[in-house]
Motif scaffolding. Structure first.
Motif, PDB file in Angstrom:
ATOM      1  N   VAL A  11       2.127   1.897  -3.471  1.00  0.00           N
ATOM      2  CA  VAL A  11       0.949   2.306  -4.118  1.00  0.00           C
ATOM      3  C   VAL A  11       0.493   4.060  -4.210  1.00  0.00           C
ATOM      4  O   VAL A  11       0.624   4.705  -4.888  1.00  0.00           O
ATOM      5  CB  VAL A  11      -0.418   1.704  -3.832  1.00  0.00           C
ATOM      6  N   VAL A  12       0.783   4.336  -2.629  1.00  0.00           N
ATOM      7  CA  VAL A  12       0.615   5.824  -2.529  1.00  0.00           C
ATOM      8  C   VAL A  12       1.606   6.616  -3.057  1.00  0.00           C
ATOM      9  O   VAL A  12       1.573   7.592  -3.521  1.00  0.00           O
ATOM     10  CB  VAL A  12       0.410   5.751  -0.700  1.00  0.00           C
ATOM     11  N   LEU A  13       2.849   5.927  -2.556  1.00  0.00           N
ATOM     12  CA  LEU A  13       4.110   6.825  -3.039  1.00  0.00           C
ATOM     13  C   LEU A  13       4.380   6.834  -4.618  1.00  0.00           C
ATOM     14  O   LEU A  13       4.573   8.114  -5.160  1.00  0.00           O
ATOM     15  CB  LEU A  13       5.422   6.177  -2.580  1.00  0.00           C
TER      16      LEU A  13
ATOM     17  N   ALA B  44       1.497   6.659  -6.671  1.00  0.00           N
ATOM     18  CA  ALA B  44       0.519   7.687  -7.213  1.00  0.00           C
ATOM     19  C   ALA B  44       0.878   9.147  -7.082  1.00  0.00           C
ATOM     20  O   ALA B  44       0.392   9.896  -7.715  1.00  0.00           O
ATOM     21  CB  ALA B  44      -0.691   7.250  -6.339  1.00  0.00           C
ATOM     22  N   LEU B  45       1.674   9.368  -6.067  1.00  0.00           N
ATOM     23  CA  LEU B  45       1.987  10.780  -5.565  1.00  0.00           C
ATOM     24  C   LEU B  45       3.304  11.068  -6.485  1.00  0.00           C
ATOM     25  O   LEU B  45       3.723  12.100  -6.384  1.00  0.00           O
ATOM     26  CB  LEU B  45       2.345  10.774  -4.284  1.00  0.00           C
TER      27      LEU B  45
ATOM     28  N   THR C 209       7.370  -2.784  -1.813  1.00  0.00           N
ATOM     29  CA  THR C 209       6.999  -1.496  -2.276  1.00  0.00           C
ATOM     30  C   THR C 209       7.105  -1.133  -3.598  1.00  0.00           C
ATOM     31  O   THR C 209       6.083  -0.537  -4.416  1.00  0.00           O
ATOM     32  CB  THR C 209       7.784  -0.178  -1.401  1.00  0.00           C
TER      33      THR C 209
ATOM     34  N   ASN D  10       4.212  -0.054  -6.481  1.00  0.00           N
ATOM     35  CA  ASN D  10       4.768   0.945  -7.544  1.00  0.00           C
ATOM     36  C   ASN D  10       4.482   0.657  -8.935  1.00  0.00           C
ATOM     37  O   ASN D  10       3.725   1.230  -9.824  1.00  0.00           O
ATOM     38  CB  ASN D  10       5.997   1.569  -7.430  1.00  0.00           C
TER      39      ASN D  10
ATOM     40  N   VAL E 219       0.638  -1.210   0.040  1.00  0.00           N
ATOM     41  CA  VAL E 219       0.156  -0.104   0.134  1.00  0.00           C
ATOM     42  C   VAL E 219       0.980   1.497  -0.020  1.00  0.00           C
ATOM     43  O   VAL E 219       0.501   2.354  -0.829  1.00  0.00           O
ATOM     44  CB  VAL E 219      -0.854  -0.027   1.158  1.00  0.00           C
ATOM     45  N   LEU E 220       1.928   1.203   0.798  1.00  0.00           N
ATOM     46  CA  LEU E 220       2.964   2.393   0.690  1.00  0.00           C
ATOM     47  C   LEU E 220       3.353   2.553  -0.508  1.00  0.00           C
ATOM     48  O   LEU E 220       3.545   3.833  -0.846  1.00  0.00           O
ATOM     49  CB  LEU E 220       3.948   2.251   1.697  1.00  0.00           C
TER      50      LEU E 220
ATOM     51  N   VAL F   8       0.457   0.855  -9.798  1.00  0.00           N
ATOM     52  CA  VAL F   8       0.192   2.158 -10.189  1.00  0.00           C
ATOM     53  C   VAL F   8       0.569   2.573 -11.395  1.00  0.00           C
ATOM     54  O   VAL F   8      -0.150   3.143 -12.274  1.00  0.00           O
ATOM     55  CB  VAL F   8       0.755   3.015  -8.998  1.00  0.00           C
TER      56      VAL F   8
END
Length: 117
Positions: A40-42, A44-45, A64, A68, A37-38, A71
């Motif tokens: 995915v979030v990083l 996406a950002l 991680t 990525n 999830v981290l 994403v």
């Protein structure tokens, strides 16, 4: 130098995981999910991709990096196929890793002798 960068970044990601295991009551499964999830979030950002370009396999091999990859595949598929890319993008991008995990698990299951509890 590329090996040193990969070793340092991958090692630091593993150190974070080990610290979480040692200092929290989180199960390893929850930590692995948190890493995906981290990623995915990083991703996406737009924060994780520069790390991938700098560290190479040190950033793509840990979980991680898998987040990525999902994403990046989703972004590409959305630009090509529209909203359908939300479903097809992560499956297409992650298919090699998922297949490797399934085949490896099958091979280990055929060779290993499980012990009864």
């Amino acid at each position: 130098m590329i090996f040193l960068k990969a070793f340092i970044v991958g090692g630091l990601i593993c150190v974070v995981g080990q610290i979480l295991i040692d200092t929290t009551k989180l199960t390893p499964a929850r930590i692995l999910v948190a890493f995906v999830v981290l990623g995915v979030v990083l991703g996406a950002l737009g924060i994780y991709q520069p790390l991938v370009e700098w560290a190479g396999a040190g950033a793509t091999v840990p979980l991680t990096g898998f987040g990525n990859t999902l994403v990046q595949g989703t972004k590409q598929a959305i630009s090509e196929k529209g909203w359908l890319g939300i479903i097809t993008g992560p499956l297409t991008a992650g298919s090699a890793g998922i297949t490797a995990a399934i085949v490896s698990a099958l091979a280990v299951a055929l060779v290993a002798k499980p012990k009864s509890k």
